[in-house]
Motif scaffolding. Structure first.
Motif, PDB file in Angstrom:
ATOM      1  N   LEU A 102       0.806  -1.223   0.000  1.00  0.00           N
ATOM      2  CA  LEU A 102       0.000   0.000   0.000  1.00  0.00           C
ATOM      3  C   LEU A 102       0.841   1.275   0.000  1.00  0.00           C
ATOM      4  O   LEU A 102       0.517   2.229  -0.700  1.00  0.00           O
ATOM      5  CB  LEU A 102      -0.927   0.010   1.220  1.00  0.00           C
ATOM      6  CG  LEU A 102      -1.871  -1.190   1.346  1.00  0.00           C
ATOM      7  CD1 LEU A 102      -2.691  -1.072   2.623  1.00  0.00           C
ATOM      8  CD2 LEU A 102      -2.777  -1.296   0.121  1.00  0.00           C
ATOM      9  N   TYR A 103       1.906   1.288   0.783  1.00  0.00           N
ATOM     10  CA  TYR A 103       2.746   2.492   0.876  1.00  0.00           C
ATOM     11  C   TYR A 103       3.986   2.148   1.702  1.00  0.00           C
ATOM     12  O   TYR A 103       3.982   1.175   2.455  1.00  0.00           O
ATOM     13  CB  TYR A 103       1.985   3.655   1.529  1.00  0.00           C
ATOM     14  CG  TYR A 103       1.492   3.373   2.933  1.00  0.00           C
ATOM     15  CD1 TYR A 103       2.270   3.671   4.049  1.00  0.00           C
ATOM     16  CD2 TYR A 103       0.240   2.813   3.155  1.00  0.00           C
ATOM     17  CE1 TYR A 103       1.833   3.414   5.335  1.00  0.00           C
ATOM     18  CE2 TYR A 103      -0.210   2.547   4.436  1.00  0.00           C
ATOM     19  CZ  TYR A 103       0.587   2.853   5.513  1.00  0.00           C
ATOM     20  OH  TYR A 103       0.141   2.585   6.800  1.00  0.00           O
ATOM     21  N   MET A 256     -12.711  -8.507  -2.349  1.00  0.00           N
ATOM     22  CA  MET A 256     -11.299  -8.281  -2.670  1.00  0.00           C
ATOM     23  C   MET A 256     -11.155  -7.146  -3.675  1.00  0.00           C
ATOM     24  O   MET A 256     -10.303  -6.264  -3.523  1.00  0.00           O
ATOM     25  CB  MET A 256     -10.675  -9.565  -3.232  1.00  0.00           C
ATOM     26  CG  MET A 256     -10.497 -10.684  -2.228  1.00  0.00           C
ATOM     27  SD  MET A 256      -9.477 -12.015  -2.924  1.00  0.00           S
ATOM     28  CE  MET A 256      -9.693 -13.299  -1.695  1.00  0.00           C
ATOM     29  N   TYR A 257     -11.983  -7.170  -4.725  1.00  0.00           N
ATOM     30  CA  TYR A 257     -11.910  -6.113  -5.725  1.00  0.00           C
ATOM     31  C   TYR A 257     -12.280  -4.758  -5.121  1.00  0.00           C
ATOM     32  O   TYR A 257     -11.701  -3.724  -5.484  1.00  0.00           O
ATOM     33  CB  TYR A 257     -12.818  -6.437  -6.910  1.00  0.00           C
ATOM     34  CG  TYR A 257     -12.222  -7.409  -7.887  1.00  0.00           C
ATOM     35  CD1 TYR A 257     -11.042  -7.107  -8.563  1.00  0.00           C
ATOM     36  CD2 TYR A 257     -12.829  -8.639  -8.154  1.00  0.00           C
ATOM     37  CE1 TYR A 257     -10.476  -7.997  -9.469  1.00  0.00           C
ATOM     38  CE2 TYR A 257     -12.281  -9.535  -9.054  1.00  0.00           C
ATOM     39  CZ  TYR A 257     -11.101  -9.210  -9.704  1.00  0.00           C
ATOM     40  OH  TYR A 257     -10.549 -10.101 -10.599  1.00  0.00           O
ATOM     41  N   LEU A 258     -13.238  -4.754  -4.201  1.00  0.00           N
ATOM     42  CA  LEU A 258     -13.624  -3.490  -3.572  1.00  0.00           C
ATOM     43  C   LEU A 258     -12.491  -2.967  -2.696  1.00  0.00           C
ATOM     44  O   LEU A 258     -12.226  -1.754  -2.646  1.00  0.00           O
ATOM     45  CB  LEU A 258     -14.901  -3.699  -2.749  1.00  0.00           C
ATOM     46  CG  LEU A 258     -15.722  -2.442  -2.444  1.00  0.00           C
ATOM     47  CD1 LEU A 258     -16.044  -1.666  -3.709  1.00  0.00           C
ATOM     48  CD2 LEU A 258     -17.013  -2.826  -1.721  1.00  0.00           C
ATOM     49  N   LEU A 259     -11.798  -3.861  -1.998  1.00  0.00           N
ATOM     50  CA  LEU A 259     -10.628  -3.457  -1.211  1.00  0.00           C
ATOM     51  C   LEU A 259      -9.525  -2.906  -2.121  1.00  0.00           C
ATOM     52  O   LEU A 259      -8.857  -1.916  -1.781  1.00  0.00           O
ATOM     53  CB  LEU A 259     -10.095  -4.640  -0.406  1.00  0.00           C
ATOM     54  CG  LEU A 259     -10.880  -5.022   0.850  1.00  0.00           C
ATOM     55  CD1 LEU A 259     -10.432  -6.392   1.372  1.00  0.00           C
ATOM     56  CD2 LEU A 259     -10.707  -3.967   1.949  1.00  0.00           C
ATOM     57  N   LEU A 260      -9.334  -3.531  -3.263  1.00  0.00           N
ATOM     58  CA  LEU A 260      -8.324  -3.044  -4.207  1.00  0.00           C
ATOM     59  C   LEU A 260      -8.702  -1.681  -4.775  1.00  0.00           C
ATOM     60  O   LEU A 260      -7.851  -0.813  -4.980  1.00  0.00           O
ATOM     61  CB  LEU A 260      -8.130  -4.062  -5.339  1.00  0.00           C
ATOM     62  CG  LEU A 260      -7.369  -5.334  -4.947  1.00  0.00           C
ATOM     63  CD1 LEU A 260      -7.586  -6.431  -5.980  1.00  0.00           C
ATOM     64  CD2 LEU A 260      -5.880  -5.035  -4.799  1.00  0.00           C
ATOM     65  N   ASP A 261     -10.002  -1.483  -5.013  1.00  0.00           N
ATOM     66  CA  ASP A 261     -10.474  -0.168  -5.440  1.00  0.00           C
ATOM     67  C   ASP A 261     -10.161   0.885  -4.384  1.00  0.00           C
ATOM     68  O   ASP A 261      -9.686   1.987  -4.691  1.00  0.00           O
ATOM     69  CB  ASP A 261     -11.985  -0.206  -5.680  1.00  0.00           C
ATOM     70  CG  ASP A 261     -12.332  -0.713  -7.060  1.00  0.00           C
ATOM     71  OD1 ASP A 261     -11.425  -0.801  -7.899  1.00  0.00           O
ATOM     72  OD2 ASP A 261     -13.512  -1.021  -7.291  1.00  0.00           O
ATOM     73  N   ALA A 263      -7.880   0.725  -2.058  1.00  0.00           N
ATOM     74  CA  ALA A 263      -6.431   0.914  -1.961  1.00  0.00           C
ATOM     75  C   ALA A 263      -5.927   1.854  -3.054  1.00  0.00           C
ATOM     76  O   ALA A 263      -5.076   2.722  -2.802  1.00  0.00           O
ATOM     77  CB  ALA A 263      -5.723  -0.442  -2.058  1.00  0.00           C
ATOM     78  N   SER A 264      -6.451   1.690  -4.267  1.00  0.00           N
ATOM     79  CA  SER A 264      -6.030   2.571  -5.362  1.00  0.00           C
ATOM     80  C   SER A 264      -6.455   4.010  -5.108  1.00  0.00           C
ATOM     81  O   SER A 264      -5.694   4.953  -5.360  1.00  0.00           O
ATOM     82  CB  SER A 264      -6.626   2.081  -6.683  1.00  0.00           C
ATOM     83  OG  SER A 264      -6.105   0.816  -7.028  1.00  0.00           O
ATOM     84  N   ALA A 265      -7.685   4.184  -4.620  1.00  0.00           N
ATOM     85  CA  ALA A 265      -8.190   5.534  -4.382  1.00  0.00           C
ATOM     86  C   ALA A 265      -7.463   6.219  -3.228  1.00  0.00           C
ATOM     87  O   ALA A 265      -7.213   7.428  -3.265  1.00  0.00           O
ATOM     88  CB  ALA A 265      -9.693   5.476  -4.099  1.00  0.00           C
ATOM     89  N   ILE A 266      -7.108   5.455  -2.195  1.00  0.00           N
ATOM     90  CA  ILE A 266      -6.528   6.046  -0.982  1.00  0.00           C
ATOM     91  C   ILE A 266      -5.017   6.157  -1.063  1.00  0.00           C
ATOM     92  O   ILE A 266      -4.430   7.161  -0.634  1.00  0.00           O
ATOM     93  CB  ILE A 266      -6.953   5.207   0.251  1.00  0.00           C
ATOM     94  CG1 ILE A 266      -8.471   5.302   0.451  1.00  0.00           C
ATOM     95  CG2 ILE A 266      -6.217   5.672   1.512  1.00  0.00           C
ATOM     96  CD1 ILE A 266      -9.016   4.337   1.482  1.00  0.00           C
ATOM     97  N   GLN A 278       2.489   4.993  -7.824  1.00  0.00           N
ATOM     98  CA  GLN A 278       3.511   4.022  -7.398  1.00  0.00           C
ATOM     99  C   GLN A 278       2.902   2.885  -6.592  1.00  0.00           C
ATOM    100  O   GLN A 278       3.377   1.749  -6.629  1.00  0.00           O
ATOM    101  CB  GLN A 278       4.574   4.745  -6.568  1.00  0.00           C
ATOM    102  CG  GLN A 278       5.760   3.880  -6.185  1.00  0.00           C
ATOM    103  CD  GLN A 278       6.814   4.657  -5.400  1.00  0.00           C
ATOM    104  OE1 GLN A 278       6.701   5.878  -5.225  1.00  0.00           O
ATOM    105  NE2 GLN A 278       7.829   3.957  -4.925  1.00  0.00           N
ATOM    106  N   PHE A 279       1.863   3.193  -5.853  1.00  0.00           N
ATOM    107  CA  PHE A 279       1.163   2.199  -5.037  1.00  0.00           C
ATOM    108  C   PHE A 279      -0.330   2.277  -5.343  1.00  0.00           C
ATOM    109  O   PHE A 279      -0.810   3.299  -5.825  1.00  0.00           O
ATOM    110  CB  PHE A 279       1.419   2.470  -3.542  1.00  0.00           C
ATOM    111  CG  PHE A 279       2.825   2.166  -3.108  1.00  0.00           C
ATOM    112  CD1 PHE A 279       3.157   0.918  -2.632  1.00  0.00           C
ATOM    113  CD2 PHE A 279       3.812   3.141  -3.180  1.00  0.00           C
ATOM    114  CE1 PHE A 279       4.456   0.633  -2.230  1.00  0.00           C
ATOM    115  CE2 PHE A 279       5.115   2.867  -2.778  1.00  0.00           C
ATOM    116  CZ  PHE A 279       5.436   1.618  -2.300  1.00  0.00           C
ATOM    117  N   PRO A 280      -1.060   1.175  -5.073  1.00  0.00           N
ATOM    118  CA  PRO A 280      -0.594  -0.137  -4.589  1.00  0.00           C
ATOM    119  C   PRO A 280       0.117  -0.905  -5.696  1.00  0.00           C
ATOM    120  O   PRO A 280      -0.111  -0.668  -6.878  1.00  0.00           O
ATOM    121  CB  PRO A 280      -1.896  -0.830  -4.179  1.00  0.00           C
ATOM    122  CG  PRO A 280      -2.950  -0.206  -5.049  1.00  0.00           C
ATOM    123  CD  PRO A 280      -2.531   1.220  -5.240  1.00  0.00           C
TER     124      PRO A 280
END
Length: 417
Positions: A102-103, A256-261, A263-266, A278-280
């Motif tokens: 994530l970072y 899982m896909y919602l968590l990945l969404d 992660a990308s937004a945050i 650069q992340f995720p």
């Protein structure tokens, strides 16, 4: 009826193995209340809310406790510091899978004035705050110090980190404190401006990065924490590990896909620790990546989830699987039905010809004049039953031929007599 049973069985088998609808509740194990993990957990909770999914945040002492919760089924997802788990081969079975990094998490080392630190070996015999049991900082600090020969009982390890460690440094209860925090976090700002306390440069950061997969070299730029007060007051070479998002292997793919969404937004934006985009990412993971995460990091979200609302995409995804019995069973059955239907009609007409054939055999035996009336009566009865029978129009030609044959047999019986 057998065909209907076959189709119903195909639907039942498909539904049995189709992934159920995603749950609307998820347990996320974070970190200490007020820490970075907990604050990010609150942002994930806010991200999930419009999708009708409730995230329950469960504070913890840190990464080690989060891993234990995942293994015990007490949490569905958790933030875990890189290097907390021993590496697991990609083809090995694991109850835990990763959604990616994530970072970067900056490793800070603060020491009281008078504690000269050139290398970590200089900390031998000191009182060092390395974090409580259950935190990811504690095993990491022990490993770093142990590699430099700094061990108990000569050295005292104190189970404190964050605000507690800062308080202990200020009161002189510890000489050195290890912690992992964002450069702009309140505890880091406090320590950078605390009289009698200074940050320690890790002069051999490149060597640690080469020796440990989970560790990378990181330079905290001068002034990045506070430009007005110029904190830190010089570029600070140190170490970093990644914060990873781990989940249970049996978590619903839609979540899982919602968590990945999320992660990308945050975590996908520019920050003081990473560039935008650069992340995720999927680099340097201790446990295997989830299949959904591999696809996401390689090509983004699936087509349906890219263009349809969350619940609609999941519903359509499940309905598509229901097409399996339609394509695999129902379509061949529908193609076979006309052939089967024609066979059934021909079989019915065939049974009438069989009855007529038995009468023809009796007529062919040259019956006496006395038997003719009985044979004619039986032919009349057969014709009357045929007239009352229901046949589809498509078999009209066959029925007409059957009636003609009955009349011909009647004339044959009279002529034979």
């Amino acid at each position: 009826v057998p065909l209907a049973v076959l189709v119903a069985a195909a639907f039942w088998l498909t539904l049995r193995f189709v992934q159920p609808a995603p749950p609307d509740h998820l347990v996320l194990s974070t970190g200490a209340a007020g820490g970075d993990y907990f604050r990010f957990g609150e942002r994930y909770r806010d991200f999930f809310r419009p999708f009708g999914v409730t995230i329950e945040l469960r504070p913890s002492n840190g990464s080690v406790e989060n891993v234990r919760r995942l293994k015990a089924g007490e949490a569905d997802a958790a933030f875990v510091q890189g290097g907390t788990l021993p590496p697991v081969a990609d083809d090995a079975e694991s109850p835990i899978v990763s959604l990616g990094a994530l970072y970067p998490e900056v490793v800070w080392i603060f020491a009281r004035s008078g504690v000269k630190v050139t290398t970590l070996a200089d900390l031998q015999g000191r009182r060092i705050a390395i974090g409580p049991d259950g935190s990811g900082m504690r095993p990491l600090a022990r490993e770093l110090l142990g590699q430099n020969g700094v061990r108990e009982p000569e050295t005292t390890f104190v189970a404190k980190t964050g605000v507690d460690a800062a308080d202990s440094l200020e009161r002189g209860e510890v000489d050195v404190a290890f912690l992992i925090a964002n450069p702009r976090s309140p505890v880091v700002l406090r320590l950078l401006s605390m009289p009698g306390v200074h940050p320690v440069s890790v002069v051999r950061a490149d060597a640690y990065a080469r020796r440990f997969d989970a560790i990378s070299r990181f330079v905290v730029p001068r002034g990045v924490s506070d430009l007005a007060r110029d904190l830190p007051r010089e570029d600070l070479p140190t170490l970093a590990v990644t914060a990873n998002l781990l989940v249970r292997e049996d978590l619903h793919p839609a979540l899982m896909y919602l968590l990945l969404d999320a992660a990308s937004a945050i975590h996908g934006r520019h920050s003081v620790v990473a560039d935008a985009g650069q992340f995720p990412n999927a680099l340097n993971q201790d446990v295997p990546l989830a299949a959904e995460a591999e696809r996401f990091h390689r090509s983004g979200k699936p087509f349906l989830k890219r263009y349809l609302p969350y619940w609609v995409a999941n519903l359509v995804d499940r309905l598509i699987l229901l097409l399996i019995p339609i394509i695999a069973v129902l379509v061949p059955v529908l193609r076979f039905l006309p052939v089967f239907y024609e066979y059934r009609i021909n079989a019915r007409v065939g049974r009438w010809y069989a009855r007529l054939g038995s009468l023809e055999d009796e007529i062919g035996e040259s019956p006496s004049t006395e038997k003719v009336p009985a044979l004619l009566a039986r032919l009349d009865e057969l014709e009357a039953q045929l007239n009352e029978a229901n046949f589809p129009r498509s078999s009209g030609g066959q029925v007409y031929s059957l009636r003609a044959a009955i009349e011909a047999d009647g004339r044959l019986a009279i002529s034979v007599a």
